[in-house]
Design a protein around this motif. Structure first.
Motif, short mmCIF file in Angstrom:
data_model
loop_
_atom_site.label_atom_id
_atom_site.label_comp_id
_atom_site.label_asym_id
_atom_site.label_seq_id
_atom_site.Cartn_x
_atom_site.Cartn_y
_atom_site.Cartn_z
N ALA A 1 0.82 -1.21 0.00
CA ALA A 1 0.00 0.00 0.00
C ALA A 1 0.85 1.26 0.00
N GLU A 2 1.99 1.21 0.67
CA GLU A 2 2.88 2.37 0.70
C GLU A 2 3.41 2.71 -0.69
N GLN A 3 3.39 1.73 -1.59
CA GLN A 3 3.80 1.97 -2.97
C GLN A 3 2.60 2.22 -3.88
N ASP A 4 1.46 2.55 -3.27
CA ASP A 4 0.23 2.86 -4.01
C ASP A 4 -0.28 1.67 -4.82
N PHE A 5 -0.11 0.46 -4.30
CA PHE A 5 -0.67 -0.71 -4.95
C PHE A 5 -2.15 -0.78 -4.55
N ALA A 6 -3.02 -0.49 -5.51
CA ALA A 6 -4.43 -0.24 -5.19
C ALA A 6 -5.12 -1.46 -4.60
N ASP A 7 -4.79 -2.67 -5.06
CA ASP A 7 -5.41 -3.87 -4.50
C ASP A 7 -5.15 -3.97 -3.00
N ALA A 8 -3.92 -3.68 -2.60
CA ALA A 8 -3.58 -3.76 -1.18
C ALA A 8 -4.31 -2.69 -0.38
N ILE A 9 -4.42 -1.50 -0.93
CA ILE A 9 -5.11 -0.41 -0.24
C ILE A 9 -6.59 -0.75 -0.06
N ASN A 10 -7.19 -1.28 -1.12
CA ASN A 10 -8.61 -1.66 -1.04
C ASN A 10 -8.82 -2.76 0.00
N ASP A 11 -7.94 -3.76 0.01
CA ASP A 11 -8.08 -4.84 0.99
C ASP A 11 -7.87 -4.34 2.42
N LEU A 12 -6.94 -3.40 2.60
CA LEU A 12 -6.76 -2.82 3.93
C LEU A 12 -8.02 -2.08 4.37
N GLY A 13 -8.72 -1.49 3.42
CA GLY A 13 -9.98 -0.84 3.76
C GLY A 13 -10.96 -1.82 4.36
N PHE A 14 -11.09 -3.00 3.74
CA PHE A 14 -12.02 -3.99 4.26
C PHE A 14 -11.54 -4.59 5.58
N LEU A 15 -10.23 -4.74 5.71
CA LEU A 15 -9.70 -5.25 6.98
C LEU A 15 -10.01 -4.27 8.12
N HIS A 16 -9.88 -2.98 7.85
CA HIS A 16 -10.21 -1.99 8.87
C HIS A 16 -11.72 -1.93 9.10
N TYR A 17 -12.50 -2.09 8.04
CA TYR A 17 -13.96 -2.01 8.21
C TYR A 17 -14.49 -3.17 9.04
N GLN A 18 -14.04 -4.38 8.69
CA GLN A 18 -14.56 -5.58 9.35
C GLN A 18 -13.82 -5.89 10.65
N GLY A 19 -12.55 -5.48 10.70
CA GLY A 19 -11.68 -5.93 11.78
C GLY A 19 -11.08 -7.27 11.37
N GLY A 20 -9.85 -7.27 10.95
CA GLY A 20 -9.21 -8.50 10.49
C GLY A 20 -7.71 -8.42 10.64
N LEU A 21 -7.07 -9.58 10.69
CA LEU A 21 -5.62 -9.68 10.88
C LEU A 21 -5.18 -8.94 12.14
N GLY A 22 -6.02 -8.98 13.16
CA GLY A 22 -5.67 -8.35 14.43
C GLY A 22 -6.04 -6.89 14.52
N LEU A 23 -6.59 -6.31 13.45
CA LEU A 23 -6.99 -4.91 13.47
C LEU A 23 -8.37 -4.77 14.10
N PRO A 24 -8.59 -3.75 14.91
CA PRO A 24 -9.95 -3.50 15.42
C PRO A 24 -10.82 -2.92 14.30
N ALA A 25 -12.10 -3.19 14.37
CA ALA A 25 -13.02 -2.62 13.38
C ALA A 25 -13.03 -1.10 13.52
N ASP A 26 -12.81 -0.41 12.40
CA ASP A 26 -12.76 1.05 12.41
C ASP A 26 -13.31 1.55 11.08
N PRO A 27 -14.65 1.61 10.94
CA PRO A 27 -15.25 2.00 9.65
C PRO A 27 -14.77 3.35 9.14
N GLN A 28 -14.57 4.32 10.03
CA GLN A 28 -14.13 5.63 9.56
C GLN A 28 -12.74 5.57 8.93
N LYS A 29 -11.85 4.82 9.54
CA LYS A 29 -10.51 4.68 8.96
C LYS A 29 -10.59 3.91 7.65
#
Length: 499
Positions: free
Chosen positions: A366-394
């Motif tokens: 994502a730091e290299q602007d790879f859009a697939d990774a950025i999009n997936d990180l969005g869902f990980l933050h939305y749902q809470g995944g890979l140890g991340l807490p759910a944070d819809p705003q983020k």
């Protein structure tokens, strides 16, 4: 429609199969500059352009050919090509003519330019950046080929002559000596120079330059994967010129296999939705060449070899070997390799499950602007995944960033979130903008949803989309929010389906 339902709809889209595309479309703009008005004429550039256009047409490209164009005509051609490239799988520009490096930037000179200073070059020529912008929105691959490797050897006192390089005076060169500056295009874009930075390109003794001859021969060979094609062009030119000229490529294409003259029987071309299917059909002799390129540090070759070994339907299925290739490419900085390796650590394929490691790799990509990774990180933050807490705003910040990088799925998702009123300071015009961009990017999901369920969006957003379609000459009807036959036809045209 409630916000909760819309977010569920977005999440369902996120796990759909890879996006289908319109029928594979390849377009090319070929420019040859020969009869210069104030600079030395070039003998073979017109011949090269005409022959290149014929070759590209023969292998299935929709070609626009321009010979001896002035700066105004070139700008018009680039503007038109830029718009058409939005619905192309591959957009290619070939330029043969004088080229100059000025203060570290490469410029291509039209025939009516009168250049006596660096400022003249910058005002009257096309920068390589301008050519890259013209292919930038192609859906899968973007290629700029310059048979014009020259710089400005005299600083502010520009004087292009027919000076020759040592041991090359029998053939001549296309301008002054010294070569062009190295290019650094965005990911998914390849810039091919007839001679590497610091070298000059020979014009040739016959009707065509050595580079054009080699390029036309290799690109017309069916079933030759594009990375291997450019390597074979390089080897051919080195042989023809006695090692005086070494073609070079800059940038990297996506990890989807591609064949300029089309795939042979059993091979899967650029329209393949899954790289593992495409690479699995690579001929064994070409796999050996990929291995050789990988040994030389070529990360795209490493990706191809990894995809081959990730296909469970292949006798070469070997996830651990795939991990090794991806790890090497990841360490070399390939964001696609980092993304694919993250998925393996997340699933435990070829390695033990390691969610912190997967998250680190997703973030690196994502730091290299790879859009697939950025999009997936969005869902990980939305749902809470890979140890991340759910944070819809983020999560919304990731969705917007991926959408602005033209990720078709993210563009639709973000349009839906705007339409539901979940994004501050954005309204129907913004939602329509992202829907339109998703169509132009080739999202079959958006095409299907707008065709089958247009009322999932508010009337305001539908009217704004009609306005955008009308502005771009895809629709001529009323702005009423009713997606009848006229609007549906406009949507299909915006997607790239002509009727």
């Amino acid at each position: 429609m409630t916000a909760v339902f819309r977010i569920i709809c977005v999440l369902l889209l996120s796990v759909s199969p890879a996006l289908a595309q319109a029928d594979s479309r390849r377009i090319a703009l070929v420019m040859g500059m020969s009869d210069y008005q104030t600079l030395p004429a070039l003998d073979n550039t017109k011949n090269d352009a005409v022959a290149m256009a014929a070759t590209l047409e023969r292998i299935g490209f929709d070609v626009t050919l321009s010979v001896d164009a002035g700066v105004a005509e070139v700008e018009r051609l680039l503007e038109d090509f830029s718009f058409r490239s939005e619905v192309a799988d591959l957009a290619l520009i070939y330029f043969a003519g004088h080229g100059i490096e000025v203060q570290g930037e490469n410029f291509l000179i039209p025939v009516d330019a009168s250049v006596t200073s660096n400022l003249d070059v910058q005002r009257q020529s096309m920068s390589l950046k301008r050519l890259l912008a013209a292919v930038d929105r192609a859906r899968t691959m973007r290629i700029v080929i310059l048979d014009s490797c020259r710089n400005n050897p005299l600083g502010d006192a520009i004087a292009l002559t027919n000076d020759t390089v040592e041991s090359a005076d029998a053939e001549g060169t296309r301008g002054g000596g010294g070569g062009m500056a190295a290019a650094n295009p965005d990911r998914g874009t390849l810039v091919a120079f007839a001679a590497r930075d610091g070298q000059v390109a020979l014009d040739g003794n016959g009707n065509n330059s050595p580079y054009a001859l080699a390029l036309m021969e290799k690109m017309a060979e069916p079933g030759l994967e594009i990375s291997l094609m450019f390597r074979q062009v390089r080897d051919s030119v080195l042989r023809q010129t006695g090692n005086l000229q070494e073609p070079h490529t800059y940038g990297s294409l996506t990890g989807v296999p591609f064949y300029m003259a089309g795939a042979t029987e059993g091979q899967v071309d650029v329209a393949s939705v899954e790289p593992i299917d495409g690479w699995a059909s690579l001929r064994s002799d070409q796999e050996d060449q990929l291995l050789a390129l990988a040994d030389q540090g070529d990360t795209r070759s490493m990706l191809g070899l990894a995809y081959i070994r990730l296909n469970p339907n292949e006798g070469r299925f070997d996830p651990k070997a795939a991990v090794a290739f991806l790890q090497t490419a990841s360490d070399a900085g390939s964001p696609e390799a980092q993304f694919e390796l993250a998925k393996l650590y997340e699933r435990g394929t070829g390695v033990a499950v390691d969610h912190p490691r997967a998250l680190t790799l997703y973030r690196a990509a994502a730091e290299q602007d790879f859009a697939d990774a950025i999009n997936d990180l969005g869902f990980l933050h939305y749902q809470g995944g890979l140890g991340l807490p759910a944070d819809p705003q983020k999560a919304l910040t990731f969705f917007e960033r991926a959408a602005d990088l033209r990720h078709p799925q993210a563009q639709f998702n973000f349009a839906a979130l705007i339409d539901d009123g979940l994004i501050a300071n954005k309204g129907p015009d913004d939602s329509a903008y992202y829907l339109y961009q998703a169509l132009r990017s080739g999202s079959a999901d958006v095409l299907d949803l707008l065709s089958d369920r247009p009322t999932m969006f508010t009337g305001e957003t539908r009217r704004a989309l009609q306005t955008m379609l009308k502005k771009n000459d895809f629709y001529q009807g009323s702005i009423d929010g009713d997606f009848g036959p006229g609007t549906q036809r406009g949507i299909r045209r915006a997607y790239g389906i002509e009727e």
